[in-house]
Design a protein around this motif. Structure first.
Motif, short mmCIF file in Angstrom:
data_model
loop_
_atom_site.label_atom_id
_atom_site.label_comp_id
_atom_site.label_asym_id
_atom_site.label_seq_id
_atom_site.Cartn_x
_atom_site.Cartn_y
_atom_site.Cartn_z
N ALA A 170 11.42 25.26 41.85
CA ALA A 170 10.60 24.05 41.72
C ALA A 170 11.46 22.82 41.43
CB ALA A 170 9.56 24.22 40.63
N ALA A 171 12.65 23.04 40.86
CA ALA A 171 13.53 21.93 40.53
C ALA A 171 14.41 21.51 41.70
CB ALA A 171 14.40 22.31 39.33
N LYS A 172 14.31 22.23 42.81
CA LYS A 172 15.13 21.93 43.97
C LYS A 172 14.31 21.15 44.99
CE LYS A 172 17.90 26.10 43.24
NZ LYS A 172 18.33 27.40 43.80
N PRO A 173 14.97 20.37 45.84
CA PRO A 173 14.23 19.50 46.76
C PRO A 173 13.40 20.23 47.80
CG PRO A 173 16.59 19.45 47.22
CD PRO A 173 16.42 20.17 45.94
N SER A 174 13.86 21.38 48.29
CA SER A 174 13.10 22.08 49.34
C SER A 174 13.68 23.48 49.51
CB SER A 174 13.18 21.31 50.67
OG SER A 174 14.52 21.22 51.12
N GLY A 175 13.01 24.25 50.37
CA GLY A 175 13.50 25.57 50.69
C GLY A 175 13.10 26.59 49.65
N GLY A 176 13.67 27.78 49.75
CA GLY A 176 13.37 28.84 48.80
C GLY A 176 12.34 29.81 49.34
N PHE A 177 11.82 30.63 48.43
CA PHE A 177 10.82 31.61 48.81
C PHE A 177 9.49 30.94 49.11
CE2 PHE A 177 13.89 34.06 46.32
CZ PHE A 177 14.07 35.17 47.14
N ARG A 178 8.81 31.44 50.11
CA ARG A 178 7.57 30.82 50.58
C ARG A 178 6.42 31.04 49.60
NH1 ARG A 178 6.42 29.01 55.75
NH2 ARG A 178 4.21 28.89 56.32
N ALA A 179 6.37 32.20 48.96
CA ALA A 179 5.35 32.53 47.96
C ALA A 179 5.85 33.73 47.20
CB ALA A 179 4.00 32.81 48.62
N ALA A 180 5.19 34.05 46.08
CA ALA A 180 5.66 35.14 45.24
C ALA A 180 4.50 35.89 44.59
CB ALA A 180 6.59 34.61 44.15
N MET A 181 4.76 37.18 44.30
CA MET A 181 3.85 38.04 43.55
C MET A 181 4.61 38.59 42.34
SD MET A 181 2.18 40.28 46.68
CE MET A 181 1.64 41.55 45.52
N ALA A 182 4.01 38.50 41.15
CA ALA A 182 4.62 39.03 39.93
C ALA A 182 3.65 40.01 39.30
CB ALA A 182 4.95 37.89 38.97
N LEU A 183 4.04 41.28 39.24
CA LEU A 183 3.18 42.31 38.68
C LEU A 183 3.61 42.63 37.25
CD1 LEU A 183 3.18 42.74 41.91
CD2 LEU A 183 2.23 44.99 41.37
N TYR A 184 2.72 42.41 36.31
CA TYR A 184 2.85 42.64 34.86
C TYR A 184 4.20 42.17 34.32
CZ TYR A 184 3.84 47.10 37.35
OH TYR A 184 4.24 48.06 38.25
#
Length: 293
Positions: free
Chosen positions: A188-202
């Protein structure tokens, strides 16, 4: 029976179980690959589950929990896992959960990469429950070390001709899920790019697990919590993540009443609990929509 036909016949959770029972026509085992961590020093080993169809494909990076990626029946004496090093911890001895999720994604047209953050650092045995204060975990921690492994996996996948470079997603469990949240905060602190979406389980969401208690995300993150979790506190996660949602971060929280830690572990012990079966079925139904191509 071919994988597509089998999945059409079975429910999602039953398909998950079928994949670990050898009823799904997949590779005999995932391919073993090597790539650099984002720390610029560590050479990681990873396990690559590939679709049967030709690419390019969207991809998922899967981050194991504190026990590591390997079966608990195998990993007790594992130390270094690396290129040209013989170890019982390898592509043939992954835990059933990781194997099942890798096959799940591959069956649906995703290339899935499971990096090992522990073995390349001489800790292939993983760690037991309630070991968060163990100093031996410091150099594989989820705040400053493992996020760089995830970012290295992202760079590696984007370098492959069989991957759609802007369709790479992130998934993690427990310690790996805390790593997911930290990666998305960093992103979130970077201008662009990275993972498109994420899942975090417990995930764990306390100060020892997250780089910030002021959690922000720029890309969609879905967090799955179990009300009867024996290892981490869903209350802590709500305390940290609810304000982030209120302030506009694209974070969704799914709570499973009566479910436990490791609710998606396909083993008989966890799946003997009805709430875990319900949670597993629901997360599998949601997963494809969350990581829509």
């Amino acid at each position: 029976m071919k994988r597509g036909k089998l999945f059409a016949f079975l429910g999602s959770a039953n398909f998950f179980a079928a994949s670990i029972a050898g009823l799904v026509t997949a590779q005999a085992q995932p391919a073993t690959v090597y790539f650099a961590s984002g720390d610029g020093t560590t050479q990681l080993v990873g396990y690559l589950f590939a679709p049967l169809t030709s690419g390019p494909h969207p991809a998922v990076v899967m981050l194991h929990g504190r026990a590591g990626p390997y079966s608990a029946n195998i990993n007790e004496d594992c130390t270094l896992v690396a290129r040209d090093v013989s170890s019982p911890c390898n592509a043939s001895s992954l835990s059933k959960r990781h194997e099942a999720w890798g096959n799940y994604w591959a069956d649906h047209g995703y290339l899935a990469l499971l990096p090992d953050s522990f073995g390349p650092r001489n800790k292939g045995h993983g760690f037991g429950r309630f070991s968060h204060g163990d100093p031996d975990r410091d150099d594989v921690n989820e705040r400053s070390v493992r996020p760089l492994d995830a970012e290295g996996a992202l760079s590696y996948l984007r370098s492959r001709a069989d991957v759609v470079p802007d369709h790479v997603f992130l998934q993690g469990w427990s310690n790996g899920a805390s790593t997911v949240l930290n990666v998305m905060v960093r992103q979130a602190a970077k201008p662009s790019g990275g993972f498109r979406a994420a899942m975090a389980l417990y995930p764990g969401c306390g100060p020892r697990a997250l780089i910030s208690q002021d959690c922000k995300a720029a890309s969609p993150v879905t967090v799955f919590l179990a009300s009867d979790d024996e290892e981490v506190s869903p209350v802590n996660c709500h305390r940290v993540l609810d304000p982030a949602r209120t302030s506009g971060s694209p974070i969704e929280i799914v709570d499973y009443a009566g479910a436990t830690h490791d609710f998606d572990d396909p083993g008989k012990k966890r799946q003997s609990i009805e709430a875990n079966r319900t949670a597993l079925d629901d997360v599998l139904r949601r997963a494809l929509g969350l990581f829509a191509k």
